[in-house]
Design an enzyme around this catalytic site. Structure first.
Site, PDB file in Angstrom:
ATOM      1  N   SER A 268      36.570  44.007  32.776  1.00 42.59           N
ATOM      2  CA  SER A 268      37.685  43.057  32.660  1.00 42.59           C
ATOM      3  C   SER A 268      37.639  42.100  33.837  1.00 42.59           C
ATOM      4  O   SER A 268      37.079  42.413  34.879  1.00 42.59           O
ATOM      5  CB  SER A 268      39.020  43.802  32.691  1.00 42.59           C
ATOM      6  OG  SER A 268      39.359  44.163  34.022  1.00 42.59           O
ATOM      7  N   ASP A 269      38.250  40.944  33.679  1.00 40.03           N
ATOM      8  CA  ASP A 269      38.531  40.163  34.874  1.00 40.03           C
ATOM      9  C   ASP A 269      39.660  40.881  35.622  1.00 40.03           C
ATOM     10  O   ASP A 269      40.293  41.809  35.111  1.00 40.03           O
ATOM     11  CB  ASP A 269      38.895  38.716  34.527  1.00 40.03           C
ATOM     12  CG  ASP A 269      38.675  37.805  35.734  1.00 40.03           C
ATOM     13  OD1 ASP A 269      38.481  38.322  36.860  1.00 40.03           O
ATOM     14  OD2 ASP A 269      38.686  36.570  35.571  1.00 40.03           O
ATOM     15  N   TYR A 270      39.876  40.444  36.831  1.00 43.63           N
ATOM     16  CA  TYR A 270      40.794  41.065  37.778  1.00 43.63           C
ATOM     17  C   TYR A 270      42.179  41.346  37.173  1.00 43.63           C
ATOM     18  O   TYR A 270      42.932  40.405  36.885  1.00 43.63           O
ATOM     19  CB  TYR A 270      40.926  40.086  38.941  1.00 43.63           C
ATOM     20  CG  TYR A 270      41.369  40.634  40.248  1.00 43.63           C
ATOM     21  CD1 TYR A 270      40.471  40.818  41.282  1.00 43.63           C
ATOM     22  CD2 TYR A 270      42.708  40.917  40.474  1.00 43.63           C
ATOM     23  CE1 TYR A 270      40.890  41.284  42.514  1.00 43.63           C
ATOM     24  CE2 TYR A 270      43.130  41.390  41.694  1.00 43.63           C
ATOM     25  CZ  TYR A 270      42.215  41.571  42.714  1.00 43.63           C
ATOM     26  OH  TYR A 270      42.631  42.030  43.930  1.00 43.63           O
TER      27      TYR A 270
END
Ligand code: BGC
Length: 726
Positions: A268-270
């Site tokens: 995932s992104d952050y």
């Protein structure tokens, strides 16, 4: 891929907590580079991180640096955790590690994917030596709206150009000696998908998009990155027509794994999984974890949503164990594929860290890459190149500045080593000429007496180098702008300096296309210098004094006005195309401006003049399975050797879906000596003419096509051929 018995054995022995642990990637507090900026994310100190590693509750750490400490953390994972599973060390190594290369947008202006491959390779050599296995690059999003702050990280507005750079960077990061080679750095194309299509160019905004636009514009660079060997991908923050990308089963499973056969891992992104709650797409952490994992998101970055939510979802049966196991399998497979089970200490050798920083070859490459990224937009009366005997006034807030050379996304570079404009010019001039340096104003504010001092310096100079533009902080994540202009204080400086009548060369610093106005737009010469990295000053001097001819071309269209955004060359045909010179007609244009760019995609001048003959086609009627050969004689009619970017564009005249006015299909940078004629040669097949058709397929449609070979996206006269039906 068949199952690896080592991995199956581990999965059989893992507890749910250990499985979920492998799905977590957290900030590396053991060897941090900078304070964490996201207040909502999990914050741990070094001791707590080590404890989590020992307990088997972490699969990967990111954005730490230094091989020696990583080795120690790895030792704890391998020797002190119950199952001894090695950690994966990730980081945002975007355009250089210690040696900083131009920002990706600048490098894309070189129109040389080979160059990007070489800078990515150098980056990988330095990063793997510093204890990093995995980079969160290349960013392969398409940037059609210059208000978006992350344009700087992209390869610009065009899909074919961006796809070529995506593939080149993956090859460069990973190298050609296999993923287990000690200097192979795992690549992560991001942000999957359509992150560049956020409404209004505002970062994190929603994306409302047709499947055709998604497939034809935004997805191909990802496909190119996978075809080049990428085995990880990062999901985006945004929703896609209502479904967040990080919980989008159609995207992460049906398309990615089903249609494309991707067998790697999705990270995932952050905190993107946590953000499902803010999106209003998940009720709580358990729901967010369940939705993300079952959609196909394997690893969760920096939130505790998987750690807290998945055990509950497994317990209540809403997530089958087999789904959790599959995600764990993917993470462990990536670890196996880069050889971590055979040698957990690969890339973690402190001595190599020292060896691989600031290699001379990397510095030379940084200078060459920077030179090749510069785009010349204007050069009235052949003001450039300069001679070393001219009296030069270097004016502007970027003149001696060291803090805005590298760009918005560099974590590990060494600023003190970077070459400022002033340093580069002094080195180039030696004692030959004279150089006065005046700051003139700040980035956003006037300074007392600044303009007066600048005007005085300009009056006594033969030429002014005006170093203006955007500071680093204007681009990058969360840095979208509504007015993409040179800040007013700098524009005031430019007007005052121009009024002296001394010829002005604008040295533009920018992380996006800008709407140039007034004295800046009308300066005798304009060089777009982006953020060029460690060798900025040397590279700019090389071009200014003619040691290198500018060879960059715009990867993004420079608008006439901010209000034109999103503005890109390959827009669809409208029913009312504008009639040049007839602003009163009811046609597609603005009241104040035509639809076109001030400087279009692909534009850039050299120190010579070039003449393009009419393109020659091997056939005017192309058989369904045939190859079209297109050639064009290009003559250097001036007296300097240059490199020209020859571009081939196509337009489909009638189709089942409205098609763009032009689309880049091929490009080639070619060296042409003064007076020489070369023949540019390209081949096309029907695959190059394919698009998402009205029935949802991907195919070329028979009929007539226009074809241009031209120096930019608005130049040239087309010739026509017909694609015959099968
Ligand atoms: C960015 C990503 C980056 C990640 C990890 C996010 O905020 O969108 O591009 O890789 O942080 O630092």
């Amino acid at each position: 891929m068949g199952h690896d018995p080592r991995i199956e054995d581990l999965i059989a022995r893992m507890t749910v907590e250990e499985k979920v642990g492998q799905l977590g990637v957290f900030a590396d507090a053991v060897r941090p580079f900078a304070p964490d900026v996201n207040p909502e994310a999990v914050a741990r100190d070094a001791a707590a991180t080590m404890e989590e590693v020992r307990a088997g509750r972490v699969g990967a750490l990111f954005n730490g640096v230094g091989a020696a400490l990583a080795r120690e953390t790895q030792r704890v994972a391998v020797e002190e955790s119950r199952l001894g599973i090695p950690l994966l060390f990730g980081a945002d190594v975007i355009h250089g590690m210690r040696t900083v290369f131009p920002i990706p947008l600048g490098e894309a202006a070189s129109f040389e994917p080979d160059l990007a491959e070489r800078t990515a390779r150098a980056t990988a050599i330095e990063a793997t030596a510093a204890g990093i296995h995995w980079t969160y690059a290349p960013m392969v999003d398409i940037a059609r709206d210059q208000r978006w702050g992350r344009v700087a990280e992209t390869s610009g507005e065009d899909t074919v150009l961006a796809s070529a750079f995506a593939a080149a960077r993956v090859r460069g990061f990973q190298g050609d000696a296999g993923l287990t080679a000690p200097d192979s750095l795992l690549a992560t194309p991001k942000h999957f998908a359509a992150y560049g299509a956020v409404l209004g160019g505002m970062d994190y905004n929603s994306v409302d998009i047709s499947e055709a636009a998604l497939r034809d514009i935004h997805l191909p660079p990802f496909k190119a990155a996978f075809d080049a060997g990428a085995i990880t991908v990062m999901s985006a923050f945004n929703d896609i027509s209502g479904v967040p990308a990080s919980a989008n089963r159609w995207l992460l499973t049906d398309l990615l794994r089903g249609e494309w056969n991707f067998d790697g891992l999705v990270v995932s992104d952050y905190t993107a999984d946590m953000e499902l709650m803010a999106h209003g797409y998940a009720e709580d952490e358990v729901d967010a974890a369940r939705r993300s994992l079952t959609a196909g998101l394997d690893m969760s970055m920096q939130s505790d949503v998987y750690a807290r939510g998945l055990p509950v979802a497994i317990e209540d049966g809403s997530v089958p164990m087999a789904v959790l196991d599959e995600a764990v399998r993917r993470v462990l497979s990536v670890k196996a594929r880069i050889g971590l089970f055979d040698d957990p200490y690969r890339c973690l050798d402190g001595a190599r860290d020292e060896d691989r920083s600031w290699l001379e070859a990397h510095t030379a490459l940084a200078r060459d890459a920077a030179r090749r990224s510069i785009v010349m937009l204007r050069n009235e009366h052949e003001l450039l190149p300069l001679t070393r005997s001219q009296k030069i006034a270097l004016i502007g807030p970027f003149a001696s500045d060291r803090d805005n050379l590298e760009g918005c996304w560099n974590l590990f570079g060494e600023r003190d080593r970077a070459v400022t404009l002033e340093e580069g010019l002094r080195a180039a001039l030696r004692d030959a000429g004279s150089l006065a340096v005046v700051e003139g104003c700040g980035f956003e504010d006037a300074i007392d007496g600044g303009v007066e001092a600048a005007v005085a310096a300009a009056r006594t100079a033969d030429v002014v180098l005006l170093a203006i533009g955007e500071p680093e902080r204007f681009s990058g994540e969360a840095q979208s702008r509504t007015q993409i202009v040179v800040p007013p204080a700098q524009q005031t400086l430019a007007e005052a300096v121009a009024a002296t009548g001394t010829p002005v060369v604008v040295l533009l610093r920018n992380g996006r296309a800008l709407a140039l106005q007034g004295a800046v737009a009308e300066a005798e010469a304009i060089l777009v210098t982006w953020f060029l990295g460690a060798e900025t000053g040397h590279a700019v001097a090389d071009v200014l004094f003619g040691d290198a001819s500018p060879s960059g071309r715009l990867p993004v269209s420079f608008p006439r006005d901010s209000g034109q955004q999103p503005l890109f060359y390959n827009h669809m045909r409208t029913g009312r195309p504008e009639l040049p010179g007839k602003p009163w007609e009811f046609k597609a244009r603005w009241r104040e401006h035509p639809q076109s760019a001030l400087y279009p995609f692909g534009f850039g001048l050299t120190y010579s003049t070039l003449d393009y003959a009419s393109p020659q086609l091997s056939a005017l009627r192309l058989g369904w399975n045939d190859t079209l050969i297109v050639t064009c004689a290009v003559t250097n009619t001036g007296d300097r050797d240059v490199e020209e970017v020859v571009q081939l564009y196509v337009h489909d005249r009638v189709a089942s879906r409205v098609r763009p006015v032009r689309e880049l299909k091929r490009f080639q940078k070619i060296a042409i000596k003064a007076g020489e004629t070369i023949e540019a040669r390209f081949t096309l097949t029907r695959a190059d003419l394919a698009f998402t058709t009205a029935d949802g397929g991907h195919a070329a449609e028979p009929g007539r096509f226009d074809i241009w070979i031209a120096p930019h996206s608005m130049a040239g006269e087309p010739v026509t051929f017909e694609l015959l039906a099968a």
